[in-house]
Enzyme design. Structure first.
Site, PDB file in Angstrom:
ATOM      1  N   CYS A 274       0.863  -1.168   0.000  1.00  0.00           N
ATOM      2  CA  CYS A 274       0.000   0.000   0.000  1.00  0.00           C
ATOM      3  C   CYS A 274       0.905   1.225   0.000  1.00  0.00           C
ATOM      4  CB  CYS A 274      -0.966  -0.073   1.175  1.00  0.00           C
ATOM      5  SG  CYS A 274      -0.766   1.099   2.504  1.00  0.00           S
ATOM      6  N   GLU A 275       0.585   2.185  -0.837  1.00  0.00           N
ATOM      7  CA  GLU A 275       1.507   3.301  -0.973  1.00  0.00           C
ATOM      8  C   GLU A 275       1.380   4.292   0.169  1.00  0.00           C
ATOM      9  OE1 GLU A 275       0.789   5.238  -4.664  1.00  0.00           O
ATOM     10  OE2 GLU A 275      -0.887   6.371  -3.901  1.00  0.00           O
ATOM     11  N   HIS A 276       0.406   4.075   1.039  1.00  0.00           N
ATOM     12  CA  HIS A 276       0.238   4.994   2.154  1.00  0.00           C
ATOM     13  C   HIS A 276       1.020   4.587   3.383  1.00  0.00           C
ATOM     14  CE1 HIS A 276      -3.778   6.236   0.223  1.00  0.00           C
ATOM     15  NE2 HIS A 276      -2.786   6.937  -0.228  1.00  0.00           N
ATOM     16  N   HIS A 277       1.158   3.283   3.600  1.00  0.00           N
ATOM     17  CA  HIS A 277       1.821   2.815   4.815  1.00  0.00           C
ATOM     18  C   HIS A 277       2.987   1.887   4.531  1.00  0.00           C
ATOM     19  CE1 HIS A 277      -2.330   3.758   6.082  1.00  0.00           C
ATOM     20  NE2 HIS A 277      -1.723   4.296   7.115  1.00  0.00           N
TER      21      HIS A 277
ATOM     22  N   GLN B  22      -5.271   0.114  -4.630  1.00  0.00           N
ATOM     23  CA  GLN B  22      -5.944  -1.022  -5.244  1.00  0.00           C
ATOM     24  C   GLN B  22      -6.820  -0.575  -6.402  1.00  0.00           C
ATOM     25  OE1 GLN B  22      -7.784  -3.735  -2.529  1.00  0.00           O
ATOM     26  NE2 GLN B  22      -9.173  -4.503  -4.073  1.00  0.00           N
TER      27      GLN B  22
ATOM     28  N   HIS C  25      -5.925  -5.712   3.213  1.00  0.00           N
ATOM     29  CA  HIS C  25      -4.927  -4.672   3.413  1.00  0.00           C
ATOM     30  C   HIS C  25      -4.377  -4.807   4.819  1.00  0.00           C
ATOM     31  CE1 HIS C  25      -5.983  -1.949  -0.109  1.00  0.00           C
ATOM     32  NE2 HIS C  25      -6.769  -2.989  -0.225  1.00  0.00           N
TER      33      HIS C  25
ATOM     34  N   CYS D   2      -2.590  -2.938   6.367  1.00  0.00           N
ATOM     35  CA  CYS D   2      -2.623  -1.678   7.119  1.00  0.00           C
ATOM     36  C   CYS D   2      -3.931  -1.532   7.873  1.00  0.00           C
ATOM     37  CB  CYS D   2      -2.395  -0.483   6.195  1.00  0.00           C
ATOM     38  SG  CYS D   2      -3.594  -0.327   4.876  1.00  0.00           S
TER      39      CYS D   2
END
Lengths: 212, 252
Positions: B147-150, B184, B212, B214
């Protein structure tokens, strides 16, 4: 970890594992953030694009959360939840969800923990067993050590007649990379006291904690 | 961005992060014309047109990472991981952690190796002319991403269906894992667009169901939740019966 507390430190915690104080987390964030920014750049990403702008901070906080077990010791959480009870039959808490990070690749491994113990006049609040799993699993770990630490931790706190811990987990470092075996699971166990000595007791535990 | 030829399949896609999402009707003579790249790519060429031997990068924002880049970045990545270990209060000198920075760096490079690959290379040599116009589905393709956020793993299953229009794709090409840092939603669309550009089929449907980490390991900590995203293009979007057949077949 500050050793001036009045209680005796559990021997199951090695020094470096309790070296992080919760209050220090905030102050360590900038360094972690900078490290993650570096990592993204060296992977070829553009750290200025919208989706990634706050990722270093989020990733730093995420990994601090995933390793928050370093703050916690058994003594902290068990102190007031041990009760005198004249019970000497097996107690099992099973299917405890567990999430950890493999210390070799820093990639998650997760699964279920089953714990059984036979009290010796002292029982522990049931959710404390799950809390003990949390303390040791939210760290950089090796599944074998995690299993042993949970067992030893419970043993030292309660002095029961026996403790059994079984962990069944999937390792993302095997699933997502390397050999890439989707469905393989790693199972480890630790048997102490009467679970080690008496095969029938062990068998009862394994039977009662099986997948139903 | 060069939107001179809108593919009839892409409609109403909102612009995300300026990567355009423009889909060109590539001339399929073994190569597909390169679309203009996103404006944020560092060092991206400003000239939108290259020779026809250029590869299609309409869904990529960065220049691809080469194996030499990987080698050269390894020490810096490892140093960053050592900093992280110290920042977490661990002792990087203890036996179990001695080589961890290198292993973690290599693992991370592997998880993002999609950056090294060009979709056209993956698909190009497995496109065949075939007079088949019934639905083809490959389902339960295991997918792993981050995931590009976490920067925490996402894993799940991808189901792909398409209605060929004289061209079919080697099945295992549909099943190549996608290792990229993406949402996603974006990943779902990109797979659909890539297949569309390579094959010009009558329609494509892609469904991804993923877990996910995260959400599971931190934050809301919902153990069993799954995120499902889908993209339907062409016939799959316009004809409810086609879409229905696809969705039913991937359920079983």
């Amino acid at each position: 970890m500050d050793n001036s507390h009045s209680y005796k430190m559990s021997t199951v915690h090695r020094h470096h594992e309790t070296s992080r104080k919760e209050s220090e987390d905030e102050s360590r964030l900038p360094a972690l953030e900078a490290a993650y920014t570096d990592i993204l750049r060296h992977l070829g990403e553009d750290t200025d694009r919208e989706g990634l702008l706050r990722t270093p901070l989020r990733a730093a906080k995420a990994i601090q959360f995933l390793t928050k077990g370093y703050h916690e010791t058994i003594d902290d959480i068990l102190n007031n939840a041990i009760f005198d009870e004249d019970h000497d039959e097996m107690v099992i808490v099973k299917d405890i969800d567990m999430f950890s990070l493999c210390e070799h690749h820093m990639v998650p491994f997760f699964g279920k923990v089953h714990i059984g113990y036979i009290p010796n006049k002292k029982v522990v609040g049931l959710s404390k067993l799950a809390r003990i799993v949390e303390i040791f699993s939210r760290r950089l770990q090796v599944q074998e050590r995690l299993t042993k630490q949970i067992a030893t931790g419970i043993s030292e706190a309660l002095q029961p007649k026996g403790v059994a811990v079984v962990i069944e987990a999937a390792h993302m470092c095997m699933v997502m990379r390397g050999v890439q075996k989707m469905n393989s699971r790693t199972v480890t166990s630790a048997m102490l006291g009467v679970y080690l000595e008496d095969p029938k007791t062990r068998e009862e535990f394994l039977y009662l904690s099986r997948r139903t | 961005m060069d939107r001179s030829k809108q593919n009839k399949y892409s409609s109403n896609e909102k612009n995300d992060n300026g990567d355009g999402g423009s889909v060109l009707n590539g001339h399929f003579d073994g190569m597909v014309k390169r679309a203009a790249g996103g404006p944020q790519a560092p060092g991206a060429e400003s000239a939108p047109h290259r020779s026809t031997s250029a590869v299609m990068e309409s869904w990529k924002e960065e220049r691809t990472r080469s194996l030499e880049d990987n080698e050269m970045s390894l020490p810096s990545l490892a140093a960053a991981y050592t900093t992280i270990l110290r920042g977490l209060g661990e002792n990087p000198q203890r036996q179990g952690l001695l080589k961890t920075p290198w292993r973690a760096a290599t693992a991370m490079q592997f998880f993002t190796k999609g950056y090294q690959e060009k979709i056209i290379d993956v698909l190009n040599d497995a496109i065949f002319d075939e007079d088949h116009d019934e639905m083809v589905i490959v389902k339960d393709i295991d997918m792993f991403s981050m995931c590009e956020h976490h920067l925490v793993p996402i894993f799940g299953r991808v189901h792909i269906g398409y209605l060929p229009n004289k061209r079919v794709l080697g099945l295992s090409k549909l099943a190549r894992q996608v290792h990229l840092l993406y949402f996603q939603e974006r990943l779902t669309k990109q797979i659909a667009v890539a297949i569309t550009e390579a094959l010009q089929p009558t329609g494509v449907g892609v469904v991804i169901e993923a877990t996910h980490m995260c959400m599971v390991m931190r934050g809301v900590q919902k153990m069993n939740s799954k995120t499902v995203t889908s993209t339907m293009l062409g016939n799959f979007r316009e004809d409810p019966k086609t879409r229905d057949e696809f969705l039913r077949l991937i359920k079983s």
